[in-house]
Design an enzyme around this catalytic site. Structure first.
Site, PDB file in Angstrom:
ATOM      1  N   ALA A   1       0.067   3.817   0.123  1.00  0.00           N
ATOM      2  CA  ALA A   1      -1.186   3.164  -0.228  1.00  0.00           C
ATOM      3  C   ALA A   1      -1.369   1.964   0.700  1.00  0.00           C
ATOM      4  CB  ALA A   1      -1.146   2.736  -1.688  1.00  0.00           C
TER       5      ALA A   1
ATOM      6  N   GLY B   1       2.827   6.256  -1.557  1.00  0.00           N
ATOM      7  CA  GLY B   1       1.748   7.165  -1.946  1.00  0.00           C
ATOM      8  C   GLY B   1       1.666   8.399  -1.054  1.00  0.00           C
TER       9      GLY B   1
ATOM     10  N   GLU C   1       4.064  10.734  -2.508  1.00  0.00           N
ATOM     11  CA  GLU C   1       3.511  11.196  -3.788  1.00  0.00           C
ATOM     12  C   GLU C   1       2.394  12.219  -3.568  1.00  0.00           C
ATOM     13  OE1 GLU C   1       2.889   7.084  -4.971  1.00  0.00           O
ATOM     14  OE2 GLU C   1       4.152   7.410  -6.723  1.00  0.00           O
TER      15      GLU C   1
ATOM     16  N   GLU D   1       8.393   1.369  -2.363  1.00  0.00           N
ATOM     17  CA  GLU D   1       7.606   0.367  -3.084  1.00  0.00           C
ATOM     18  C   GLU D   1       8.449  -0.812  -3.560  1.00  0.00           C
ATOM     19  OE1 GLU D   1       7.359   3.656  -3.472  1.00  0.00           O
ATOM     20  OE2 GLU D   1       5.267   4.244  -3.768  1.00  0.00           O
TER      21      GLU D   1
HETATM   22  C1  HXC Z   1      -1.332  -0.706   5.340  1.00  0.00           C
HETATM   23  C2  HXC Z   1       0.045  -0.029   7.033  1.00  0.00           C
HETATM   24  C3  HXC Z   1       0.845   0.681   6.120  1.00  0.00           C
HETATM   25  C4  HXC Z   1       0.472   0.662   4.750  1.00  0.00           C
HETATM   26  C5  HXC Z   1       1.664   0.935   8.094  1.00  0.00           C
HETATM   27  N1  HXC Z   1       0.579   0.165   8.227  1.00  0.00           N
HETATM   28  N2  HXC Z   1       1.848   1.261   6.814  1.00  0.00           N
HETATM   29  N3  HXC Z   1      -1.038  -0.700   6.637  1.00  0.00           N
HETATM   30  N4  HXC Z   1      -0.624  -0.051   4.412  1.00  0.00           N
HETATM   31  N5  HXC Z   1       1.128   1.335   3.809  1.00  0.00           N
HETATM   32  C6  HXC Z   1       0.049  -0.421   9.458  1.00  0.00           C
HETATM   33  C7  HXC Z   1       0.897  -1.577   9.962  1.00  0.00           C
HETATM   34  O1  HXC Z   1       0.549  -2.743   9.279  1.00  0.00           O
HETATM   35  C8  HXC Z   1       0.521  -1.611  11.420  1.00  0.00           C
HETATM   36  O2  HXC Z   1      -0.728  -2.247  11.557  1.00  0.00           O
HETATM   37  C9  HXC Z   1       0.332  -0.126  11.749  1.00  0.00           C
HETATM   38  O3  HXC Z   1       0.093   0.545  10.514  1.00  0.00           O
HETATM   39  C10 HXC Z   1       1.539   0.484  12.412  1.00  0.00           C
HETATM   40  O4  HXC Z   1       2.669   0.201  11.579  1.00  0.00           O
HETATM   41  P1  HXC Z   1       4.012  -0.480  12.123  1.00  0.00           P
HETATM   42  O5  HXC Z   1       4.671  -1.084  10.940  1.00  0.00           O
HETATM   43  O6  HXC Z   1       3.727  -1.359  13.275  1.00  0.00           O
HETATM   44  O7  HXC Z   1       4.792   0.809  12.649  1.00  0.00           O
HETATM   45  P2  HXC Z   1       6.364   1.036  12.729  1.00  0.00           P
HETATM   46  O8  HXC Z   1       7.055  -0.210  13.211  1.00  0.00           O
HETATM   47  O9  HXC Z   1       6.539   2.287  13.491  1.00  0.00           O
HETATM   48  O10 HXC Z   1       6.841   1.243  11.229  1.00  0.00           O
HETATM   49  C11 HXC Z   1       6.386   2.373  10.508  1.00  0.00           C
HETATM   50  C12 HXC Z   1       6.678   2.185   8.979  1.00  0.00           C
HETATM   51  C13 HXC Z   1       6.112   0.845   8.517  1.00  0.00           C
HETATM   52  C14 HXC Z   1       8.202   2.226   8.760  1.00  0.00           C
HETATM   53  C15 HXC Z   1       6.052   3.369   8.265  1.00  0.00           C
HETATM   54  O11 HXC Z   1       4.734   0.761   8.931  1.00  0.00           O
HETATM   55  C16 HXC Z   1       6.152   0.638   7.041  1.00  0.00           C
HETATM   56  O12 HXC Z   1       7.204   0.335   6.474  1.00  0.00           O
HETATM   57  N6  HXC Z   1       4.996   0.781   6.372  1.00  0.00           N
HETATM   58  C17 HXC Z   1       4.867   0.504   4.952  1.00  0.00           C
HETATM   59  C18 HXC Z   1       5.445   1.632   4.133  1.00  0.00           C
HETATM   60  C19 HXC Z   1       5.349   1.323   2.656  1.00  0.00           C
HETATM   61  O13 HXC Z   1       5.832   0.312   2.152  1.00  0.00           O
HETATM   62  N7  HXC Z   1       4.687   2.216   1.890  1.00  0.00           N
HETATM   63  C20 HXC Z   1       4.519   2.089   0.469  1.00  0.00           C
HETATM   64  C21 HXC Z   1       3.233   1.343   0.187  1.00  0.00           C
HETATM   65  S1  HXC Z   1       3.003   1.076  -1.546  1.00  0.00           S
HETATM   66  P3  HXC Z   1      -0.992  -3.303  12.762  1.00  0.00           P
HETATM   67  O14 HXC Z   1      -2.377  -3.804  12.451  1.00  0.00           O
HETATM   68  O15 HXC Z   1       0.088  -4.317  12.675  1.00  0.00           O
HETATM   69  O16 HXC Z   1      -0.906  -2.465  14.004  1.00  0.00           O
HETATM   70  C22 HXC Z   1       2.453   2.548  -2.123  1.00  0.00           C
HETATM   71  C23 HXC Z   1       2.140   2.561  -3.572  1.00  0.00           C
HETATM   72  C24 HXC Z   1       1.559   3.884  -3.970  1.00  0.00           C
HETATM   73  O17 HXC Z   1       2.308   3.487  -1.422  1.00  0.00           O
HETATM   74  C25 HXC Z   1       0.743   3.767  -5.200  1.00  0.00           C
HETATM   75  C26 HXC Z   1      -0.091   5.011  -5.421  1.00  0.00           C
HETATM   76  C27 HXC Z   1      -1.039   4.875  -6.568  1.00  0.00           C
END
Ligand code: HXC
Length: 262
Positions: A69, A113, A116, A136
């Site tokens: 998400a 997400g 999921e 998360e």
């Molecule tokens: C918003 C995101 C994002 C996310 C990545 N980006 N994941 N933006 N929401 N979930 C963005 C980064 O901010 C970055 O933007 C660009 O995408 C590239 O990501 P990087 O981090 O620079 O890439 P990398 O170093 O290769 O790392 C990849 C990654 C990392 C390991 C996947 O991006 C990461 O950990 N992302 C978050 C994963 C996460 O926590 N997901 C769970 C979210 S909570 P810029 O502008 O800097 O280029 C969730 C709840 C679900 O999902 C609920 C459902 C109802």
């Protein structure tokens, strides 16, 4: 004009075609925001209602199916925001209402997400580059679209707890061993393999596909005896279809069946 949040395409040569939905926020690694989920929900409903479509494939980019998400959107919200408007979660169950088979074709990250969403599809075909996780916990939250419920059903409690509590990722090989994905294919063959599976599905009778999907899903929602009863009723009901006569006649006469989906 801004780029569409999803891309859609219809493929295949048979009477029933494959709908391909591609998540399209590549710069944000397909982070799932409400606008994207609204578009996805609308496309799923449209293809499910379209009599020319037999199967749906959901995919992302080479680097990410979806990295979860949208954290930038979620960061601003408080409890009342999310509780009253059902932000983020409101459109997720649309996928569960789709009656036709839905395949997730996953390359790269399927996190939070994204994982999921993949688990809500009927099965997952993974590229060898795929990585699954529920990170998360690192953000001070927990999974909110089934991660704590569907992941244990898919991989068992031990691995689910490990993933949800440590936030670690599983690679494609581990995901296949654990039963999270049905098969792993080379990354450059992902769409070819997913489309071949979808094409095979489109060659079958739609009423039997719907009954098969409903019956397998019953295994996760009902006790065994209820699930068995459900299966038997569905099995019997298919003898009322023209396609059962056609399928069996085609077998006995050594020809290819021409299902008419009724
Ligand atoms: C918003 C995101 C994002 C996310 C990545 N980006 N994941 N933006 N929401 N979930 C963005 C980064 O901010 C970055 O933007 C660009 O995408 C590239 O990501 P990087 O981090 O620079 O890439 P990398 O170093 O290769 O790392 C990849 C990654 C990392 C390991 C996947 O991006 C990461 O950990 N992302 C978050 C994963 C996460 O926590 N997901 C769970 C979210 S909570 P810029 O502008 O800097 O280029 C969730 C709840 C679900 O999902 C609920 C459902 C109802």
């Amino acid at each position: 004009m801004s780029d569409p949040l999803i891309l859609t395409d219809v493929r295949g040569d048979g009477p029933l075609k494959v709908a391909v939905i591609t998540l399209n926020r590549p710069k944000q690694l397909n982070a799932l925001n409400d606008a994207l989920m609204d578009e996805l929900g609308a496309a799923l409903k449209r293809f499910d209602a379209d009599e020319g479509i037999g199967c749906i494939v959901i995919t992302g980019s080479e680097k990410a199916f979806a990295a979860g998400a949208d954290i930038a959107a979620m960061a601003k919200w408080n409890y009342m925001d999310v509780y009253k408007s059902d932000y983020i979660t409101r459109n997720w169950e649309t996928l569960k209402t789709v009656r036709k088979p839905v395949i997730a074709a996953v390359a790269g990250y399927a996190l939070g997400g994204g994982c999921e969403l993949a688990m809500m599809c009927d099965f997952v075909i993974a590229a060898d580059s795929a990585r699954f996780g529920q990170p998360e916990i690192k953000l001070g939250i927990i999974p909110g679209a089934g991660g704590t419920q569907r992941l244990p059903r898919a991989v068992g409690k031990a691995k689910a707890m490990d993933m949800v509590l440590t936030g670690r990722m599983m690679d494609a090989a581990e995901a296949e061993r654990a039963g999270l994905v049905s098969r792993v294919v080379p990354a450059d063959k992902l769409m070819e393999e997913a489309l071949a599976a979808a094409d095979a599905i489109c060659g079958y009778s739609l009423p039997s596909l719907i009954a098969a999907k409903e019956s397998v899903n019953r295994a996760f929602e009902a006790p065994l005896n209820e699930g068995m009863l459900f299966e038997r009723r569905a099995f019997h009901a298919l003898f009322a279809t023209e396609d059962q006569k056609e399928g069996m006649d085609a077998f006995l006469n050594k020809r290819k069946p021409a299902f008419r989906h009724r």
